[in-house]
Motif scaffolding. Sequence first.
Motif, PDB file in Angstrom:
ATOM      1  N   GLY A   1      -4.070  30.850 -69.424  1.00 60.15           N
ATOM      2  CA  GLY A   1      -5.493  31.035 -69.679  1.00 60.15           C
ATOM      3  C   GLY A   1      -5.974  32.468 -69.634  1.00 60.15           C
ATOM      4  O   GLY A   1      -7.175  32.725 -69.687  1.00 60.15           O
ATOM      5  N   LYS A   2      -5.024  33.405 -69.540  1.00 63.83           N
ATOM      6  CA  LYS A   2      -5.417  34.820 -69.430  1.00 63.83           C
ATOM      7  C   LYS A   2      -4.928  35.629 -70.625  1.00 63.83           C
ATOM      8  O   LYS A   2      -4.230  35.132 -71.494  1.00 63.83           O
ATOM      9  N   ARG A   3      -5.307  36.869 -70.630  1.00 65.09           N
ATOM     10  CA  ARG A   3      -4.934  37.743 -71.732  1.00 65.09           C
ATOM     11  C   ARG A   3      -3.467  38.147 -71.657  1.00 65.09           C
ATOM     12  O   ARG A   3      -2.913  38.250 -70.579  1.00 65.09           O
ATOM     13  N   PRO A   4      -2.849  38.380 -72.795  1.00 65.54           N
ATOM     14  CA  PRO A   4      -1.504  38.971 -72.776  1.00 65.54           C
ATOM     15  C   PRO A   4      -1.611  40.407 -72.266  1.00 65.54           C
ATOM     16  O   PRO A   4      -2.495  41.152 -72.683  1.00 65.54           O
TER      17      PRO A   4
ATOM     18  N   TYR B   1       4.894  41.435 -73.810  1.00 69.24           N
ATOM     19  CA  TYR B   1       3.655  41.052 -73.164  1.00 69.24           C
ATOM     20  C   TYR B   1       3.914  39.903 -72.193  1.00 69.24           C
ATOM     21  O   TYR B   1       4.730  39.017 -72.449  1.00 69.24           O
TER      22      TYR B   1
ATOM     23  N   GLY C   1       7.612  32.990 -77.542  1.00 68.12           N
ATOM     24  CA  GLY C   1       7.337  33.026 -76.112  1.00 68.12           C
ATOM     25  C   GLY C   1       8.411  32.378 -75.267  1.00 68.12           C
ATOM     26  O   GLY C   1       9.123  31.471 -75.716  1.00 68.12           O
TER      27      GLY C   1
ATOM     28  N   GLN D   1       1.845  36.829 -70.297  1.00 68.32           N
ATOM     29  CA  GLN D   1       0.591  36.086 -70.349  1.00 68.32           C
ATOM     30  C   GLN D   1       0.600  34.970 -69.308  1.00 68.32           C
ATOM     31  O   GLN D   1       1.409  34.038 -69.395  1.00 68.32           O
TER      32      GLN D   1
END
Lengths: 114, 117
Positions: free
Chosen positions: A41-44, A36, A107, A38
């Motif tokens: 501040g956003k979606r994965p 993923y 991450g 990301q």
Amino acid sequence: GENVEQHPSTLSVQEGDSAVIKCTYSDSASNYFPWYKQELGKRPQLIIDIRSNVGEKKDQRIAVTLNKTAKHFSLHITETQPEDSAVYFCAASIPGSGYSTLTFGKGTMLLVSP
Amino acid sequence: GAVVSQHPSWVICKSGTSVKIECRSLDFQATTMFWYRQFPKQSLMLMATSNEGSKATYEQGVEKDKFLINHASLTLSTLTVTSAHPEDSSFYICSARVVGLGTQPQHFGDGTRLSIL
């Protein structure tokens, strides 16, 4: 339970260079490995995934390799661009483990400099 | 395809308030949805797995009475943070999985940033 280790935690490259992020997993029963991206501040967002019956998968500039024997998988990004800058998470899933939950790595922050 | 909508995107409220977050799969049915919590610069920590028509499965250390989950339909799951306190401030993200053979990808909502004063 499953444990996923991800390295490096940060990666800085120049635009046009390649970037490689590596993950290892602990449970040999894991059979699904998504990656993923990301942005802050956003979606994965799912960028690529691989299943255990495949050793490599490629989608344009992105590729993932899987070594089941060594229990590690890697994300390869070629010809990096500034818009590739984001945090990338690897994950692993064990089939039949309840509802096939994902265990995420910690991450990797990728910074691509122009 | 596989769009997940999450609302609200941002909540600021007083300590002791209960907050409800909705997660909807817009173009597919999701028998299973997942709720995650993410602290700044950290990974996604699974809180619970939400199953349509049955009780949610909570991860170890997550208080079920604190984080109430309801999955009343194949397209909607809700997370209610009851009697929220400042330590509950975090980024909460849901995901939904398309039903299919084998393990299917999880698709995430935009997340809800919860700030408790």
